[in-house]
Design an enzyme around this catalytic site. Structure first.
Site, PDB file in Angstrom:
ATOM      1  N   ASP A  17      40.819  29.788  42.798  1.00 30.42           N
ATOM      2  CA  ASP A  17      40.588  31.101  43.497  1.00 30.42           C
ATOM      3  C   ASP A  17      39.949  32.116  42.602  1.00 30.42           C
ATOM      4  OD1 ASP A  17      43.994  30.648  44.167  1.00 30.42           O
ATOM      5  OD2 ASP A  17      42.967  31.217  42.314  1.00 30.42           O
ATOM      6  N   ASP A  20      40.466  35.865  41.935  1.00 31.86           N
ATOM      7  CA  ASP A  20      41.476  36.900  42.291  1.00 31.86           C
ATOM      8  C   ASP A  20      40.832  38.253  41.654  1.00 31.86           C
ATOM      9  OD1 ASP A  20      43.049  35.637  43.624  1.00 31.86           O
ATOM     10  OD2 ASP A  20      44.454  35.336  41.826  1.00 31.86           O
ATOM     11  N   ASP A  79      51.796  36.192  32.580  1.00 33.84           N
ATOM     12  CA  ASP A  79      52.556  35.177  31.861  1.00 33.84           C
ATOM     13  C   ASP A  79      52.214  34.618  30.467  1.00 33.84           C
ATOM     14  OD1 ASP A  79      50.778  34.037  33.450  1.00 33.84           O
ATOM     15  OD2 ASP A  79      52.187  32.492  34.311  1.00 33.84           O
TER      16      ASP A  79
END
Ligand code: ATP
Ligand code: MG
Length: 451
Positions: free
Chosen positions: A75, A77, A183
């Site tokens: 994807d 983003d 993260d």
């Protein structure tokens, strides 16, 4: 305003902690062309329109990481300076979703969604600047000397008792703040599509080059803030063939118990991503090896511990799953979960009188722990129960059932793991429907003569 907290977590021997800047920090910028064919043209359109209206807009996260590694992203983003409602006003095909955390979804043909998030920050986090002492040699480095930012918490982060679980993640911020709340360094990069530049606040490019998975900041803090990151570390290490930084590895081992307090649907989603990502075998093995599997799927972990042959078969099935993924024939979630659970399920049902009861007992705790959606749970039961018929070759009774193709796929995964030949119906389950006994001719009901 930025403040530097004097603490020493995250510090490594090869870096020097520096200072204090009140201005927004400068990222390292790398000129990097990404082949046009790899970039989603709808995402590019959204970026162009946002930029034309004076907003900053970057590709972000997993999409940038995968593009840098030459992989096709799942994807695309986007992160932007525009507020969600500003995004909505620019696109007709856009809706703002989320109650707590508002995101804009721009919709395109075929159900494609480009997710556009406004830059955010973690309000409890400030940043520190780290200067790597050993400057890595990266071609095309166009920025200032390499620095990386790491988050520094103002609250007490020492001691394992401090509760760091993130609760407020919805405050708008600047790009560098958005980057450091992510993260891993490899997930903290931005890509400026218009300029063909990677914007790196966190040393992610160097880590991508070295194939090294590092958290942004101290792993002990980042894993306690969100234990699901431990599963994500396993996923990335297995799927992208990344080495785990020793501090990250230690942090995973130390905080794996926290996974029990993580939100069950998120844990389930990451387990499914282990299985879907093309590296199911390696992901599950690594999870087992690090002692994480015994936290999230203890029934599978103890089965693997105790049954050498069963473990081999389980990993064999997962390897077969990976082979299907490589051919773009990934089965659905129920088949994937069943491939992982088949060993412990067979063991639980061996020699029992009341099979349905034994099955329910096996699955009850697991399904509560992972909040298995009802549909997935029922489907796994159907598929694993069907194996008993398929193993004896009695396909007729279920060949026309809607779940037959999935059951046959699970059967095939198991046969492949055993190094056995596949019967024809397992190679091509759709043909089997026609091979199975011809449908008994429907008897016409005689109409009763009306009186
Ligand atoms: P995948 O390839 O499995 O989709 P991904 O990195 O794209 O992996 P997503 O869950 O799609 O992961 O999240 C997109 C981005 O959001 C990540 O790349 C990362 O920057 C950020 N992110 C996701 N989960 C977390 C988390 N638990 N903590 C911090 N940042 C996160
Ligand atoms: Mg993603």
């Amino acid at each position: 305003m930025t403040r530097v907290i004097d603490s020493d977590f995250g510090q490594r021997d090869d870096e020097q902690r520096d200072v204090l800047a009140d201005d927004p920090p400068e990222p390292v910028v790398y000129a990097h062309e990404i082949p046009r064919r790899l970039v989603d043209q709808d995402a590019a359109k959204v970026i162009r329109r946002l930029s034309r209206h004076g907003h900053t807009a970057y590709l972000v996260g997993g999409g940038v990481r995968d593009l840098m590694l030459g992989r096709k992203p799942k994807d695309f983003d986007l992160a932007t300076s525009a507020r969600p409602y500003e995004v909505r006003d620019l696109f007709r095909n856009c809706r703002v979703i989320g109650r707590r955390f508002r995101l804009a979804h721009v919709l395109f043909a075929g159900g494609k969604i480009i997710e556009v998030a406004t830059f955010r920050r973690d309000p409890s986090q400030h940043y520190e600047v780290i200067k790597p002492k050993i400057a890595h040699k990266i071609p095309l480095c166009a920025g200032p000397e390499p620095v990386r930012l790491i988050p520094a918490k103002s609250s007490d982060t020492e001691g394992d008792d401090a509760d760091l679980l993130i609760t407020n993640d919805n405050v708008f911020g600047e790009p560098h703040e958005d980057s450091i709340r992510r993260d891993f360094t490899i997930n903290g990069l931005f890509y400026d599509l218009e300029r063909g530049e990677v914007i790196d606040f966190v040393g992610g490019v160097a880590d991508l080059e070295e194939h090294l998975l590092r958290t942004i900041g101290d792993p002990n803090v980042r894993f306690r803030e969100d234990p699901v990151r431990i599963l994500r570390a396993i996923k990335f290490s297995a799927r992208l063939d990344m080495g785990l930084d020793p501090e990250v590895y230690d942090g995973m081992v130390r905080h794996r118990g926290d996974l029990r307090r993580a939100a069950a649907p998120r844990v389930l989603e990451e387990i499914l991503r282990f299985l879907r990502g093309g590296a199911a075998q390696r992901s599950v093995f690594l999870a087992w090896d690090v002692g994480v599997l015994s936290e999230v799927l203890p029934e599978v972990a103890s089965f693997l511990d105790d049954d050498v042959e069963g473990a081999e078969l389980t990993f064999g099935r997962l390897k077969a799953v990976d082979a299907l993924a490589a051919e773009d024939r990934l089965p659905g979630d129920a088949v994937l979960m069943a491939a992982l659970l088949l060993g412990p399920i067979d063991e639980a049902l061996e020699g029992v009188g009341d099979v349905p009861l034994a099955y329910e007992e096996f699955v009850r705790e697991l399904s509560l722990r992972l909040s298995l959606p009802r549909r997935l749970k029922d489907r796994i039961r159907l598929l694993t129960m069907a194996q008993r018929r398929l193993r004896t070759g009695r396909i007729q009774s279920i060949a026309r059932r809607e779940y037959f193709a999935d059951a046959a796929t699970l059967f095939a995964l198991d046969r492949i793991a055993r190094g056995e030949e596949l019967p024809k119906w397992a190679r091509d389950p759709n043909d089997a429907v026609y091979e199975a006994e011809p449908r008994a001719r429907r008897r016409r009901r005689r109409r009763r003569p009306r009186n």
